[in-house]
Motif scaffolding. Structure first.
Motif, short mmCIF file in Angstrom:
data_model
loop_
_atom_site.label_atom_id
_atom_site.label_comp_id
_atom_site.label_asym_id
_atom_site.label_seq_id
_atom_site.Cartn_x
_atom_site.Cartn_y
_atom_site.Cartn_z
N SER A 231 0.83 -1.22 0.00
CA SER A 231 0.00 0.00 0.00
C SER A 231 0.86 1.26 0.00
CB SER A 231 -0.93 0.00 1.22
OG SER A 231 -1.80 -1.10 1.19
N TRP A 232 1.61 1.46 -1.09
CA TRP A 232 2.39 2.68 -1.24
C TRP A 232 1.65 3.70 -2.12
CZ3 TRP A 232 7.70 3.99 0.03
CH2 TRP A 232 8.25 3.13 0.96
N LEU A 233 1.03 3.22 -3.17
CA LEU A 233 0.22 4.08 -4.05
C LEU A 233 -1.08 3.34 -4.35
CD1 LEU A 233 2.93 5.25 -6.61
CD2 LEU A 233 1.67 6.75 -5.06
N LYS A 234 -2.14 4.10 -4.54
CA LYS A 234 -3.41 3.45 -4.86
C LYS A 234 -4.26 4.35 -5.76
CE LYS A 234 -6.13 5.04 -0.88
NZ LYS A 234 -6.95 4.61 0.28
N THR A 235 -5.09 3.69 -6.52
CA THR A 235 -6.11 4.36 -7.31
C THR A 235 -7.28 3.39 -7.45
OG1 THR A 235 -6.67 5.35 -9.45
CG2 THR A 235 -5.00 3.63 -9.48
N GLY A 236 -8.42 3.76 -6.91
CA GLY A 236 -9.56 2.86 -6.93
C GLY A 236 -9.26 1.57 -6.19
N SER A 237 -9.43 0.45 -6.86
CA SER A 237 -9.19 -0.86 -6.24
C SER A 237 -7.75 -1.34 -6.44
CB SER A 237 -10.15 -1.90 -6.83
OG SER A 237 -9.93 -2.03 -8.23
N PHE A 238 -6.95 -0.57 -7.16
CA PHE A 238 -5.58 -0.98 -7.46
C PHE A 238 -4.63 -0.30 -6.48
CE2 PHE A 238 -1.51 -0.16 -9.55
CZ PHE A 238 -1.15 -1.44 -9.95
N ARG A 239 -3.66 -1.07 -6.01
CA ARG A 239 -2.61 -0.53 -5.14
C ARG A 239 -1.29 -1.20 -5.48
NH1 ARG A 239 -5.18 -4.46 -2.19
NH2 ARG A 239 -3.83 -5.90 -1.01
N THR A 240 -0.22 -0.49 -5.23
CA THR A 240 1.10 -1.04 -5.54
C THR A 240 2.08 -0.73 -4.42
OG1 THR A 240 2.91 -1.10 -7.15
CG2 THR A 240 1.82 1.02 -6.82
N GLY A 241 2.97 -1.67 -4.20
CA GLY A 241 4.07 -1.46 -3.27
C GLY A 241 5.38 -1.49 -4.03
#
Length: 211
Positions: free
Chosen positions: A41-51
């Motif tokens: 959970s470093w960046l998120k948009t809607g249901s998508f998140r990236t670490g």
């Protein structure tokens, strides 16, 4: 017969509270950074998140399909499908900083356990240098991460409303704790308060001690 009097001077070192507080800050920083690095959970948009190591799509994705090309299916995760360069760079910097922070905490512990004053100075100096380097690497990684993402944001397709997530904030918290520990080690230049205690010992006369 008069008892024999002998006076000795002992050097006693007292640990300053800042040393203990700086060690606590370093331990907290290590824990926070481990949590941040393990999170997606470093960046998120809607249901998508990236670490830094994985990207995920939440199972509650309204379209029941990947939110954009290359994203994982809803409810699953996989390695980053794009922008691997700056993600790897940020991860390497933060992992190196974590190693320096851990070594700094260990050197602080060794310094606290040493009875020799010069030995304490040496270990505290190493701890100060490593914690300062850890802060520098953390700052470079945490500033580079959003800037590099903004430059490459078009790789994710149409413009989206992106925001940094809680893991990025935790990484900043770890950096601040490391910075606080570094400042306390630097400001505490005397390292230890050394004072001298006079002790007087009275030995009985030889003829009494033989009995």
């Amino acid at each position: 017969m008069v008892a024999v009097q002998r006076t000795t001077i002992e050097a006693v070192s007292a640990v300053r509270p800042l040393k203990i507080i700086s060690l606590i800050c370093l331990v907290i920083a290590i824990g926070l950074m481990i949590v941040a690095l393990c999170s997606t959970s470093w960046l998120k948009t809607g249901s998508f998140r990236t670490g830094l190591f994985k990207e995920c799509t939440s199972s509650n994705e309204p379209t029941h399909a990947p939110p954009f090309t290359g994203a994982p299916a809803p409810g699953s995760c996989h390695g980053p499908s794009r922008n691997k360069g700056y993600l790897i760079a940020a991860a390497v910097l933060l992992l190196t900083a974590l190693a320096f922070t851990t070594l700094s905490a260990l050197f602080n512990i060794v310094g606290l356990s040493k009875s020799d004053v010069r030995g304490k100075y040496r270990w505290y100096r190493f701890a100060t240098i490593l914690s300062g380097l850890a802060v520098l690497l953390d700052l470079v990684a945490l500033i580079m991460f959003p800037v590099a993402f903004y430059v490459r944001m078009g790789d994710y397709g149409s413009r989206r409303n992106w925001e940094v997530d809680w893991s990025y904030g935790i990484a900043w918290g770890a950096t601040l704790f490391t910075l606080g520990a570094s400042i306390m080690l630097i400001c505490d230049k005397e390292h230890e308060e050394v004072y001298y205690k006079e002790k007087t010992i009275y030995n009985p006369p030889p003829e009494l001690s033989d009995r």
